[in-house]
Design a protein around this motif. Structure first.
Motif: not given
Length: 82
Positions: A5-12, A45-54
């Protein structure tokens, strides 16, 4: 293969179209690193993006994101799920 699981911040303010565009950029090159991005979520709203990968490693996930133009701020292995 391990999941991450990866997280990207600041994508409001990210839109559904922008999320799809970023996800498609990952999918276009994921095979070069033996990564498969399964799903992506965003909270404009928060600018958080989450990606699930293998992937074989967190580094492989990050390399795909970097090459696609949106480096992840965090990449976490998910060793257990239900």
């Amino acid at each position: 293969m391990p999941e991450f699981m990866d997280i990207h911040h600041g994508m409001t303010g990210i839109t559904a179209d922008q999320l799809m565009e970023a996800h498609q950029a990952d999918l276009a090159i994921e095979g070069e690193e033996n990564v498969h991005f399964k799903k992506a979520w965003a909270d404009p709203k928060s600018g958080e993006v989450y990606c699930l990968s293998e992937a074989p490693s967190a580094e492989a996930v990050q390399r795909v994101h970097e090459r696609a133009g949106h480096k992840a701020d965090e990449v976490h292995e998910v060793p257990l799920s239900v």
